[in-house]
Design an enzyme around this catalytic site. Structure first.
Site, mmCIF file in Angstrom:
data_model
loop_
_atom_site.group_PDB
_atom_site.id
_atom_site.type_symbol
_atom_site.label_atom_id
_atom_site.label_comp_id
_atom_site.label_asym_id
_atom_site.label_seq_id
_atom_site.Cartn_x
_atom_site.Cartn_y
_atom_site.Cartn_z
ATOM 1 C CB ALA A 1 -0.886 0.006 1.240
ATOM 2 C CE LYS A 2 5.362 5.024 -0.235
ATOM 3 N NZ LYS A 2 6.536 4.244 0.198
ATOM 4 N N GLY A 3 0.443 5.810 0.794
ATOM 5 C CA GLY A 3 -0.449 6.935 1.001
ATOM 6 C C GLY A 3 0.268 8.236 0.757
#
Ligand code: NAD
Length: 445
Positions: free
Chosen positions: A133-135
């Site tokens: 994931a990444k934000g």
């Protein structure tokens, strides 16, 4: 729609002034290749080697979830500004998704999607039970007060309550985010679920359940990968010359640890400029200087000033790009003189540069292998949180070395077997693992 804070008034108290540790600096908005396209080009090649079924190909190329939120913040002068925040879960088939959060004025959904996919492949390469994931939040921390950064972080976390969770999705620091920001995420999440939940973030302060060795883990992993690769191509660390791009967490620690192994660091750089010293850079002095100068090397006297472009093409054995994406492209790849590139940053080399480097027989240890030390110790942190126990620094470092060297050897073997570069071999290893897991789990619905 995101609002950049560039020209906003504030009360004169910026994050840089109050807490230099929070402020590094925003990345420049430059003419960039699309990192998502670069990622997909490598993915496609690996999928072809693996003869991936069309359905699984389709499944793995698309993120399972992309969330975009508007983050309204009351600024210090009473006005309201709205920032755009992202969280992309690329895949969670191997376990809870894992990936950092970056604050930068040029963050965009495509970049976050690419970074999320890289996290899936990275976790699979080092064989840890996490998805990717990444934000990101599109903001410029340079022009925000510490209070505004805290508000953004807490509101972003509140908006992501259905996404984050120790068994679901676990954020960590990335560009322009740090331990303090992780502490605010932990606190906000914990207040909502009515219990202290240390396992919801990694890269947090030690006192809140952070792991010993996490801060240095990515640079330490880069050092292990570099030494393993040097051994394969007959470069002796004690006679090796190294240039390091980026002097933040990853770059400075990679430089420090490679110097401790006997390598001569002949070039370092950050956003403020690059420095060259054929006699060998005093890395400890440069770190000390940056620590007391707003995390910048600007004005440092330990080397001749050169341009950031020149740093990348210095005559050296090993180049460690540890700044941002798209630094080695088809525009400068033919000028690279290093025999070995060890990618501390995510995506520093574009897909267009790959064949040029291959034709020059430059060995590239790709990001999803070389910088996986960070997520590995994040995994160790999460394991310690779940056990309610602390490991010693020796145990953390020993297990990190074992994980990094094991991953390097598995990737190297695939590269020899298929006669393909390490980057492609890493993708083959990762995609094969995720695809096998998917076939076993099957498609629900
Ligand atoms: P950081 O913010 O601590 O450091 C970034 C450094 O790069 C700074 O010194 C900055 O001045 C420099 N920089 C930015 N643009 C530059 C340019 N054009 N030329 C030269 N230097 C430039 O960030 P970090 O945590 O060290 O992360 C660096 C890279 O490593 C990012 O790609 C990040 O995604 C990746 N990464 C970080 C970790 C981690 O644990 N921190 C883990 C894996 C990958």
């Amino acid at each position: 729609m995101a609002t950049l804070t560039k020209d906003l008034p504030h009360n004169g108290t910026t994050a840089a002034a109050i807490a230099p540790s929070i402020y590094k600096e925003p990345a420049p908005i430059v003419d960039r290749d699309n990192p998502l396209e670069s990622m997909m080009q490598r993915f496609d090649k690996a999928a072809e080697i693996l003869a991936l079924e069309p359905g699984i190909y389709q499944y793995l190329k698309t993120p399972v979830k992309s969330v975009i939120v508007s983050i309204p913040i009351q600024m210090d002068d009473g006005s309201i500004q709205v920032f755009e925040g992202y969280r992309v879960i690329h895949n969670d088939i191997l376990g809870p998704s894992k990936g950092g959060i970056r604050y930068a004025p040029d963050v965009n959904l495509d970049e976050v999607k690419a970074l999320a996919a890289w996290m899936t492949w990275k976790c699979a390469v080092v064989d840890i039970p996490f998805g990717g994931a990444k934000g990101g939040v599109r903001c410029d921390p340079r022009h925000l007060s510490i209070q505004q950064i805290e508000k953004i972080t807490r509101r972003y976390t509140a908006d992501m309550l259905d996404v984050f969770g120790p068994d679901r999705d676990i954020p960590a620091p990335d560009v322009n985010t740090n331990e303090q920001i992780m502490a605010w995420i932990l606190d906000t999440y914990s207040m909502h679920v009515k219990r202290t939940e240390p396992g919801v973030v990694t890269g947090k302060p030690l006192v809140l359940g952070g792991s010993k060795g996490r801060r240095e883990a990515t640079g330490r992993g880069v050092m292990h990968s570099a030494l393993r690769a040097m051994e394969k191509i007959g470069i002796k660390p004690k006679s090796a010359t190294v240039a390091v791009e980026g002097f933040g967490n990853v770059g400075s620690i990679s430089a420090e640890l490679l110097a401790a192994e006997g390598c001569k660091i002949i070039g370092i750089s950050d956003i403020s400029g690059a420095y060259h010293n054929d006699g060998g850079i005093d890395v400890a002095d440069a770190i000390k200087y940056a620590e007391t100068h707003d995390h910048l090397l600007d004005g440092w006297k330990g080397g001749d000033k050169i341009t950031n472009e020149q740093l990348l093409t210095l005559d050296c054995d090993v180049l460690v790009p540890a700044a941002r994406e798209d630094r080695i492209t088809k525009r400068n790849a033919d000028k690279i003189q290093a025999k070995l590139i060890v990618e501390g940053a995510n995506g520093p080399t574009t897909a267009g540069a790959d064949p040029i480097l291959e034709s020059k027989s430059v060995l590239v240890v790709p990001d999803i292998l070389a910088n996986a030390g960070g997520v590995t110790v994040s995994y160790f942190e999460w394991v310690q949180n779940r056990m309610g126990y602390h490991w010693t620094l020796e145990v953390v470092n020993e297990r990190l070395a074992e994980t990094m060297n094991g991953a390097f050897d598995r990737v190297f073997e695939i590269s020899q077997k298929h006669k393909i570069p390490l980057r492609l071999a890493s993708y083959v290893l990762a995609i094969d693992k995720v695809a096998k897991t998917l076939r076993l789990r099957g498609i629900y619905g």
